[in-house]
Scaffold this motif. Structure first.
Motif, mmCIF file in Angstrom:
data_model
loop_
_atom_site.group_PDB
_atom_site.id
_atom_site.type_symbol
_atom_site.label_atom_id
_atom_site.label_comp_id
_atom_site.label_asym_id
_atom_site.label_seq_id
_atom_site.Cartn_x
_atom_site.Cartn_y
_atom_site.Cartn_z
ATOM 1 N N ALA A 63 28.585 8.514 30.073
ATOM 2 C CA ALA A 63 29.054 7.382 29.269
ATOM 3 C C ALA A 63 28.548 6.048 29.825
ATOM 4 C CB ALA A 63 30.572 7.377 29.201
ATOM 5 N N GLN A 64 28.555 5.879 31.143
ATOM 6 C CA GLN A 64 28.088 4.629 31.738
ATOM 7 C C GLN A 64 26.599 4.428 31.476
ATOM 8 O OE1 GLN A 64 29.900 2.193 32.934
ATOM 9 N NE2 GLN A 64 28.054 0.968 33.228
ATOM 10 N N ALA A 65 25.824 5.505 31.507
ATOM 11 C CA ALA A 65 24.385 5.408 31.228
ATOM 12 C C ALA A 65 24.143 5.005 29.775
ATOM 13 C CB ALA A 65 23.691 6.731 31.536
ATOM 14 N N ARG A 66 24.987 5.484 28.846
ATOM 15 C CA ARG A 66 24.850 5.078 27.441
ATOM 16 C C ARG A 66 25.063 3.576 27.296
ATOM 17 N NH1 ARG A 66 27.687 9.991 26.444
ATOM 18 N NH2 ARG A 66 29.657 8.881 26.380
ATOM 19 N N VAL A 67 26.087 3.052 27.958
ATOM 20 C CA VAL A 67 26.377 1.616 27.898
ATOM 21 C C VAL A 67 25.234 0.827 28.532
ATOM 22 C CG1 VAL A 67 27.943 -0.188 28.737
ATOM 23 C CG2 VAL A 67 28.870 1.950 27.820
ATOM 24 N N GLU A 68 24.753 1.281 29.673
ATOM 25 C CA GLU A 68 23.628 0.612 30.332
ATOM 26 C C GLU A 68 22.373 0.706 29.465
ATOM 27 O OE1 GLU A 68 21.495 -1.397 33.405
ATOM 28 O OE2 GLU A 68 23.599 -1.280 32.842
ATOM 29 N N LEU A 72 20.064 -2.325 28.097
ATOM 30 C CA LEU A 72 18.615 -2.367 28.280
ATOM 31 C C LEU A 72 17.890 -2.462 26.939
ATOM 32 C CD1 LEU A 72 18.334 0.344 31.072
ATOM 33 C CD2 LEU A 72 17.958 -2.121 31.353
ATOM 34 N N PHE A 73 18.397 -1.783 25.914
ATOM 35 C CA PHE A 73 17.819 -1.819 24.574
ATOM 36 C C PHE A 73 17.778 -3.262 24.071
ATOM 37 C CE2 PHE A 73 17.972 -1.279 19.928
ATOM 38 C CZ PHE A 73 17.041 -0.270 19.725
ATOM 39 N N GLY A 124 5.873 3.018 30.503
ATOM 40 C CA GLY A 124 5.951 3.834 31.716
ATOM 41 C C GLY A 124 5.534 3.145 32.994
ATOM 42 N N THR A 125 4.623 2.193 32.926
ATOM 43 C CA THR A 125 4.212 1.481 34.135
ATOM 44 C C THR A 125 4.964 0.170 34.304
ATOM 45 O OG1 THR A 125 2.378 0.419 32.981
ATOM 46 C CG2 THR A 125 1.906 2.504 34.105
ATOM 47 N N LYS A 126 5.850 -0.136 33.382
ATOM 48 C CA LYS A 126 6.581 -1.401 33.435
ATOM 49 C C LYS A 126 8.061 -1.230 33.763
ATOM 50 C CE LYS A 126 3.448 -3.400 30.045
ATOM 51 N NZ LYS A 126 2.498 -2.324 30.094
ATOM 52 N N GLU A 130 14.435 5.552 35.761
ATOM 53 C CA GLU A 130 15.889 5.600 35.571
ATOM 54 C C GLU A 130 16.290 4.787 34.337
ATOM 55 O OE1 GLU A 130 14.432 4.748 38.525
ATOM 56 O OE2 GLU A 130 14.811 6.639 39.573
ATOM 57 N N GLN A 131 15.659 3.626 34.154
ATOM 58 C CA GLN A 131 15.969 2.811 32.985
ATOM 59 C C GLN A 131 15.481 3.481 31.711
ATOM 60 O OE1 GLN A 131 14.565 -1.203 33.499
ATOM 61 N NE2 GLN A 131 16.137 -1.674 35.007
ATOM 62 N N ILE A 132 14.333 4.140 31.759
ATOM 63 C CA ILE A 132 13.833 4.837 30.573
ATOM 64 C C ILE A 132 14.783 5.977 30.208
ATOM 65 C CG2 ILE A 132 11.929 6.171 29.590
ATOM 66 C CD1 ILE A 132 10.046 4.479 31.352
#
Length: 152
Positions: A63-68, A72-73, A124-126, A130-132
């Motif tokens: 759930a925390q990753a969905r919010v993060e 990020l989106f 991918g290079t930017k 983990e963020q992707i």
């Protein structure tokens, strides 16, 4: 003679600085942990008898990753092309069930990392992987009861 030595020393120093800059800006070095999807999976190289190994989302169901991922989106302006809640715009909708390159976690990750034809840039290079993966987790939550900040 003295001028030639100075020019030679300057040329050597310039080449050394250029080589150092190339190493610093090598693909994948811009952000720690960022790499193309094709380099992410480990194991034997794919071939006709060995399909490419599929990566597993370490944040699936988190759930925390969905919010993060939602944060990020918005932060990386994915909404500029895909709409505020992924409903589409200049880029395709992420809310429907039509996915040209596959809608599973590994395919979404690959689309973000490698980019796609007709406008999707390669991140991918930017971005760190983990963020992707967190972006992938958010995108996978669209159209579900688990979606953070659903459209109203």
């Amino acid at each position: 003679m003295r001028l030639t030595s100075s020019i030679r020393a300057g040329a050597i120093a310039g080449l050394w600085l250029a080589a150092a800059a190339c190493e610093k800006n090598a693909p994948g070095a811009a952000v720690a942990g960022a790499m193309p999807f094709s380099e992410y999976a480990v194991g034997p190289q794919p071939g006709p008898d060995r399909p490419f190994p599929r990566a597993v989302n370490p944040y699936a169901g988190n759930a925390q990753a969905r919010v993060e991922g939602r944060r990020l989106f918005v932060w990386y302006n994915c909404s500029g092309c895909h709409g505020d809640h992924g409903g589409g715009g200049m880029g395709p909708s992420l809310r429907d069930s039509t996915w040209l390159y596959g809608g599973d976690d590994a395919s979404v990750y690959a689309s973000i990392t490698e980019g796609r034809q007709h406008g999707m840039p390669a991140w991918g290079t930017k971005l760190p992987r983990e963020q992707i993966w967190k972006l992938t987790t958010y995108i996978q939550s669209l159209r579900t009861d688990d979606e953070p900040d659903p459209p109203r």
